[in-house]
Design an enzyme around this catalytic site. Structure first.
Site, PDB file in Angstrom:
ATOM      1  N   GLY A  10       2.876   1.700  11.636  1.00 54.00           N
ATOM      2  CA  GLY A  10       3.080   2.527  12.843  1.00 54.00           C
ATOM      3  C   GLY A  10       2.209   2.005  13.972  1.00 54.00           C
ATOM      4  O   GLY A  10       1.064   1.645  13.749  1.00 54.00           O
ATOM      5  N   ARG A  72       7.623  -1.635   9.280  1.00 53.25           N
ATOM      6  CA  ARG A  72       6.985  -1.325   7.996  1.00 53.25           C
ATOM      7  C   ARG A  72       7.572  -2.207   6.894  1.00 53.25           C
ATOM      8  O   ARG A  72       7.809  -1.735   5.780  1.00 53.25           O
ATOM      9  CB  ARG A  72       7.166   0.152   7.672  1.00 53.25           C
ATOM     10  CG  ARG A  72       6.453   1.086   8.646  1.00 53.25           C
ATOM     11  CD  ARG A  72       6.483   2.512   8.161  1.00 53.25           C
ATOM     12  NE  ARG A  72       5.940   3.441   9.140  1.00 53.25           N
ATOM     13  CZ  ARG A  72       4.659   3.782   9.209  1.00 53.25           C
ATOM     14  NH1 ARG A  72       3.792   3.260   8.379  1.00 53.25           N
ATOM     15  NH2 ARG A  72       4.247   4.651  10.120  1.00 53.25           N
ATOM     16  N   ASP A 103      -3.587   0.415   5.652  1.00 59.10           N
ATOM     17  CA  ASP A 103      -3.706  -0.015   4.255  1.00 59.10           C
ATOM     18  C   ASP A 103      -2.458  -0.733   3.737  1.00 59.10           C
ATOM     19  O   ASP A 103      -2.576  -1.671   2.942  1.00 59.10           O
ATOM     20  CB  ASP A 103      -4.130   1.142   3.339  1.00 59.10           C
ATOM     21  CG  ASP A 103      -3.375   2.427   3.616  1.00 59.10           C
ATOM     22  OD1 ASP A 103      -2.430   2.395   4.444  1.00 59.10           O
ATOM     23  OD2 ASP A 103      -3.720   3.442   2.997  1.00 59.10           O
ATOM     24  N   THR A 125      -4.936   2.693  12.350  1.00 60.82           N
ATOM     25  CA  THR A 125      -4.098   3.833  12.016  1.00 60.82           C
ATOM     26  C   THR A 125      -4.478   5.000  12.906  1.00 60.82           C
ATOM     27  O   THR A 125      -5.655   5.294  13.091  1.00 60.82           O
ATOM     28  CB  THR A 125      -4.177   4.281  10.541  1.00 60.82           C
ATOM     29  OG1 THR A 125      -3.625   5.597  10.434  1.00 60.82           O
ATOM     30  CG2 THR A 125      -5.595   4.327  10.015  1.00 60.82           C
ATOM     31  N   ASP A 127      -4.098   7.924  12.213  1.00 59.74           N
ATOM     32  CA  ASP A 127      -4.630   9.005  11.363  1.00 59.74           C
ATOM     33  C   ASP A 127      -6.141   8.883  11.162  1.00 59.74           C
ATOM     34  O   ASP A 127      -6.765   9.834  10.697  1.00 59.74           O
ATOM     35  CB  ASP A 127      -3.937   8.990   9.998  1.00 59.74           C
ATOM     36  CG  ASP A 127      -2.474   9.401  10.076  1.00 59.74           C
ATOM     37  OD1 ASP A 127      -2.013   9.732  11.181  1.00 59.74           O
ATOM     38  OD2 ASP A 127      -1.798   9.372   9.035  1.00 59.74           O
ATOM     39  N   ASP A 129      -7.876   7.316   8.970  1.00 60.53           N
ATOM     40  CA  ASP A 129      -8.276   7.628   7.595  1.00 60.53           C
ATOM     41  C   ASP A 129      -8.525   6.397   6.722  1.00 60.53           C
ATOM     42  O   ASP A 129      -8.487   6.475   5.499  1.00 60.53           O
ATOM     43  CB  ASP A 129      -7.219   8.525   6.934  1.00 60.53           C
ATOM     44  CG  ASP A 129      -5.849   7.853   6.852  1.00 60.53           C
ATOM     45  OD1 ASP A 129      -5.696   6.732   7.368  1.00 60.53           O
ATOM     46  OD2 ASP A 129      -4.930   8.460   6.274  1.00 60.53           O
ATOM     47  N   ARG A 171      -1.284  12.344   7.791  1.00 61.30           N
ATOM     48  CA  ARG A 171      -0.529  12.374   6.538  1.00 61.30           C
ATOM     49  C   ARG A 171      -1.379  12.861   5.357  1.00 61.30           C
ATOM     50  O   ARG A 171      -1.013  13.800   4.661  1.00 61.30           O
ATOM     51  CB  ARG A 171      -0.020  10.947   6.298  1.00 61.30           C
ATOM     52  CG  ARG A 171       0.685  10.669   5.036  1.00 61.30           C
ATOM     53  CD  ARG A 171       1.251   9.272   5.077  1.00 61.30           C
ATOM     54  NE  ARG A 171       2.395   9.210   5.957  1.00 61.30           N
ATOM     55  CZ  ARG A 171       3.628   9.595   5.618  1.00 61.30           C
ATOM     56  NH1 ARG A 171       3.862  10.071   4.408  1.00 61.30           N
ATOM     57  NH2 ARG A 171       4.620   9.517   6.466  1.00 61.30           N
TER      58      ARG A 171
HETATM   59  O1  F6P Z   1       0.371   6.758   9.252  1.00 58.77           O
HETATM   60  C1  F6P Z   1       0.408   6.973  10.600  1.00 58.77           C
HETATM   61  C2  F6P Z   1       1.535   7.874  10.963  1.00 58.77           C
HETATM   62  O2  F6P Z   1       1.514   8.029  12.355  1.00 58.77           O
HETATM   63  C3  F6P Z   1       1.526   9.223  10.242  1.00 58.77           C
HETATM   64  O3  F6P Z   1       0.678  10.171  10.826  1.00 58.77           O
HETATM   65  C4  F6P Z   1       2.978   9.615  10.304  1.00 58.77           C
HETATM   66  O4  F6P Z   1       3.318  10.425   9.225  1.00 58.77           O
HETATM   67  C5  F6P Z   1       3.674   8.316  10.217  1.00 58.77           C
HETATM   68  O5  F6P Z   1       2.794   7.316  10.628  1.00 58.77           O
HETATM   69  C6  F6P Z   1       4.924   8.267  11.044  1.00 58.77           C
HETATM   70  O6  F6P Z   1       5.547   7.079  10.801  1.00 58.77           O
HETATM   71  P1  F6P Z   1       6.827   6.539  11.591  1.00 58.77           P
HETATM   72  O7  F6P Z   1       6.378   6.154  12.945  1.00 58.77           O
HETATM   73  O8  F6P Z   1       7.279   5.379  10.800  1.00 58.77           O
HETATM   74  O9  F6P Z   1       7.790   7.673  11.632  1.00 58.77           O
END
Ligand code: F6P
Length: 347
Positions: A10, A72, A103, A125, A127, A129, A171
């Site tokens: 992401g 991804r 990760d 990230t 998040d 984390d 997440r």
């Molecule tokens: O892991 C980062 C994150 O932004 C999460 O908070 C969220 O669940 C996910 O990616 C969203 O992913 P995408 O952009 O692929 O929908």
């Protein structure tokens, strides 16, 4: 040196600032050449590249997203994928690959290191984390956006005597939720680290109503879980190539439950990708630039298989394997701050 760069997973604000810093320091101080692989590992597998020069990386410091785009793509799922990556990197005469990612992205770098590819990682990230680093760029911007949203929600919640539930990203860890909750003065903050206690949520809201404030803000992380439900709340049942579900909807589930139990009109708003878009904050540009400079310096120090990290206020580096060992969750210290601002049970 000839250096490859990619951005995986992401996106988050600050990726372009890292790319710019790596390229500027590399060209201006080391005479390096750069190849950008497009859309994360997909660009390596398909050999899709763009030149990274002082010109192509100019004017991008303040821009969100990533000029290298992202995906991804999971090399592990592609038969012969790692061999193909090694072949494409060799064909492009890449001495070192710098991967900007979380990760999942770094787990691919680790597998390539075992196959003799020299990799360096930059943690990323929204998040916040990733274990091993105290901060990821993009997080500060996301919290700024979410806090502004909570500020705005206050006045409309008050005008209509409503509970407004604001769902934010996070997440497995509630860093965005807890920081936004504290900074935005939320009445209730819910994180993936603790199962949601709906009785306690209603107790806090009723206390507020009984003490004259007939509106409230609840901040909930997308990954927070109601013990009454078997899983986290998702949109559909699709998984991405790393096996992650599309989390979304806990805010709405919670809003319905709150309204049913308290009788207070309750609505939900999901900030979603708004938190990941747009221009990075000054803090994130600064952190991203420091990471970028540190990453190119690591390459020239011959320190491969490492991840640049922030420890306290210092940039340092750790083995890549340590970075993906476990999720860095919100600690008891911050959760105690949240509790300390709320009425005690029985009050
Ligand atoms: O892991 C980062 C994150 O932004 C999460 O908070 C969220 O669940 C996910 O990616 C969203 O992913 P995408 O952009 O692929 O929908």
């Amino acid at each position: 040196m000839r250096i490859g760069l990619l951005t995986g997973g992401g996106d988050c604000p600050g990726l372009n600032a890292v790319i710019r810093a790596v390229v500027r320091k590399g060209i201006l101080h080391h005479g390096d050449e750069f190849v950008g692989f497009m859309e994360g590992w997909r660009g390596v597998l398909d050999d899709v590249t763009m030149p990274l020069t002082l010109e192509t990386t100019s004017g991008i410091l303040h821009r969100g997203g990533t000029i290298l785009r992202s995906s991804r793509t999971n090399v592990k799922k592609i038969p012969g994928g790692f061999e193909r990556c090694a072949e494409v990197l060799a064909k492009n005469k890449i001495d070192v690959l710098i991967a900007l990612g979380g990760d999942d992205t770094q787990s691919i770098s680790l597998a390539l290191i075992e196959r003799g590819v020299k990799c360096i990682g930059v943690p990323k990230t929204i998040d916040n984390d990733l274990s091993g680093t105290d901060a990821c760029f993009g997080f500060d911007t996301a919290v700024g956006i979410a806090t502004e949203a909570v500020d705005r929600l206050h006045s409309t919640a008050e005008a209509h005597s409503r509970v407004l539930v604001c769902e934010v990203m996070g997440r497995d860890a509630g860093w965005i939720a807890v920081t936004t909750g504290i900074a935005g003065g939320a009445d209730v903050t819910l994180v993936p680290e603790l199962p949601i206690d709906i009785d306690d949520v209603c107790r806090l809201l009723k206390y507020r109503w009984e003490h004259g404030k007939k509106f409230a803000i609840v901040v909930v992380a997308e990954g927070a879980k109601l013990p009454e439900l078997p899983d986290q709340v998702t949109v559909g049942n699709k998984l991405d190539s790393f096996g992650h579900a599309r989390l979304s909807g806990i805010g709405q589930v919670l809003a319905e439950e709150i309204e049913k139990r308290t009788g207070y009109e309750t609505r939900s708003v999901n900030l979603g990708h708004t938190q990941r878009g747009g221009t990075p904050s000054a803090y994130d540009r600064m952190l991203a630039t420091r990471y970028g400079v540190a990453a190119i310096d690591l390459a020239h120090a011959g320190k491969f298989g490492r991840l640049v990290v922030l420890r306290g206020t210092e940039i340092t580096d750790i083995p890549l394997a340590d970075a993906i060992a476990k999720t860095r969750t919100v600690g008891e210290d911050l959760l105690a701050v949240v509790r300390g601002l709320q009425p005690k049970p029985g009050a």
